[in-house]
Scaffold this active site. Structure first.
Site, short mmCIF file in Angstrom:
data_model
loop_
_atom_site.label_atom_id
_atom_site.label_comp_id
_atom_site.label_asym_id
_atom_site.label_seq_id
_atom_site.Cartn_x
_atom_site.Cartn_y
_atom_site.Cartn_z
N HIS A 152 0.80 -1.22 0.00
CA HIS A 152 0.00 0.00 0.00
C HIS A 152 0.84 1.27 0.00
O HIS A 152 0.31 2.33 -0.27
CB HIS A 152 -1.00 0.06 1.17
N GLY A 160 12.46 12.93 -4.66
CA GLY A 160 12.71 14.31 -4.23
C GLY A 160 14.11 14.52 -3.66
O GLY A 160 14.25 15.09 -2.59
N HIS A 189 8.92 21.50 1.65
CA HIS A 189 8.24 20.37 1.03
C HIS A 189 7.62 19.48 2.10
O HIS A 189 8.20 19.32 3.18
CB HIS A 189 9.21 19.55 0.17
N ASP A 276 14.36 25.85 2.85
CA ASP A 276 13.81 26.26 1.55
C ASP A 276 12.52 27.08 1.69
O ASP A 276 11.88 27.41 0.69
CB ASP A 276 13.61 25.06 0.60
N TYR A 318 18.14 25.76 -1.05
CA TYR A 318 18.89 25.67 -2.31
C TYR A 318 19.56 26.97 -2.72
O TYR A 318 20.18 27.03 -3.77
CB TYR A 318 17.96 25.11 -3.40
ZN LIG Z 1 12.48 20.82 0.65
#
Ligand SMILES: [Zn+2]
Length: 395
Positions: A152, A160, A189, A276, A318
């Site tokens: 699952h 990523g 993220h 980020d 980044y």
């Molecule tokens: Zn990130």
């Protein structure tokens, strides 16, 4: 408090290569900036070399099939030819395990370098559990996105920019010691790999704050993702619309994170401190400055003092001139050191003069846009309160 900074030049000796945003230089420059400030000179601040992770460490979270596949790809096997491996950094075999040349490419020595990051997280976890340090910062890690391969779970594994999920491995290890773990992820993220790993257990609380997955990677992390079974209510997501500024971000953080972590009463706080969210980050569109970032880290420190142990990870970020400054400031908070704002000569001679904190801030859009960002997060918090009132007291 006693602080450990987990570091070795092994951690930045190899990477995804030329044009990839996850540049090993981010790590090297962070260490150099801290060293230039003399951050490891205080007797309570320890520079700790990590132990590499063994195969059995990786198996705390990953399947044997995946670990062996990473080892093979790292040696250059599994691609149709060496030429194609170099050209495309991943053939069909790599694809099966989530590697893609345009996102998470295979690179030679990947197994060793990425395994070292797992070892760094486990080294930090041991230091905090054995009481040698109250806080350990595995700044090279925080690779929160890789999924395991249980039924699952999504079949794509590497994801990523993340090969091994050092965060999930360390939390599994901490949970095996019988500890309750609260995990707070402030990377821009969604921390989907860690969330999925502990979605059905109430031994681990996961909270992720991130840019909303509306046309943004990885497309998950909405308030509706609350956990299943015994874990219902211990998976918490707070997404933000683009252009959210640090004032709103901090307000929302304070509404959700401290009350839940305090009620959960963890034995250890684990944090992923991706930077980020910064307004100059090239991959995302939140509007934090170093001041907002540090304010969040200070909130986390207060929560860590309640837990008694704090295992911190780095993560995304980044803009190469932002990351070293932000993580230097974060380690200053962790270790109780204040650094002068002017960058030290040993660093500025190499990378140019500057200030530790941002001297400028973002240009924010019109008021109606900012109003939308506020309404969106208020709606998310109302949803969380309404759907977890049997699990949490919301004051
Ligand atoms: Zn990130």
């Amino acid at each position: 408090m006693e602080a450990a900074f987990i570091c070795s030049d092994e951690l930045w000796s190899r990477g995804f290569g030329g044009g990839h945003p996850l540049k090993p230089e981010r790590l090297k420059r962070t260490y150099e900036l801290l060293a230039a400030y003399g951050a490891f000179d205080a007797p309570s601040s320890h520079l700790v070399a990590p132990r590499p992770a063994g195969r059995e460490d990786l198996l705390l979270f990953h399947t044997a099939e995946y670990v062996d596949a990473v080892a093979r790809l790292s040696r250059g096997e599994g691609a149709p030819s060496e030429w194609r491996l170099l050209k495309e950094k991943g053939g069909p075999q790599a694809h099966r395990y989530g590697f893609r040349s345009d996102e998470t490419p295979v690179f030679p020595g990947m197994y060793e370098t990425e395994g070292f990051k797992v070892g760094a997280g486990l080294t930090g976890a041991r230091w905090t559990v054995e009481g040698q340090a109250r806080v350990a910062f595995s700044f090279a890690g925080g690779l929160h996105r890789t999924h395991d391969q249980r039924p699952h779970a999504r079949p794509a594994l590497a994801s990523g920019f993340c090969v091994f999920n050092d965060v999930a491995v360390a939390i599994r290890w901490l949970a095996h010691q019988g500890l309750r773990v609260a995990y707070v992820d402030i990377d821009v993220h969604h921390g989907d790999g860690v969330q999925a790993a502990f979605y059905d257990t109430d031994q681990v609380l996961t909270i992720s704050l991130h840019q909303a997955g509306i046309l943004f990677y990885p497309g998950t992390g909405f308030p509706e993702e609350l956990g299943t079974g015994a874990g219902y209510g211990t998976s918490i997501n707070l997404p933000f619309l683009i252009y959210t500024d640090e004032e709103l971000y901090l307000w929302a953080f304070r509404q959700v994170v401290p009350p839940l972590v305090r009620q959960f009463a963890p034995d250890v706080l684990v944090t992923q401190l991706g930077v980020d969210t910064h307004y100059r980050d090239p991959l995302a569109r939140l509007m934090l400055t170093t001041r907002g970032y540090v304010a969040v880290v200070e909130e986390l420190k207060a929560l860590a003092e309640g837990a008694g142990r704090w295992l911190a990870f780095g993560g995304g970020g980044y803009a190469v001139d932002v990351v070293p400054r932000a993580w230097t400031l974060a380690y200053g908070v962790m270790s109780g050191q204040a650094f002068q704002d002017e960058l030290p000569p040993a660093y500025s001679e190499r990378y140019g003069p500057g200030r530790l904190h941002d001297t400028e801030g973002p240009e924010l859009p019109e008021d109606w846009v900012m109003e939308e960002t506020r309404k969106y997060v208020e709606k998310s918090i109302a949803f969380l309160k309404a759907h977890t009132r049997d699990v949490w007291e919301w004051g």
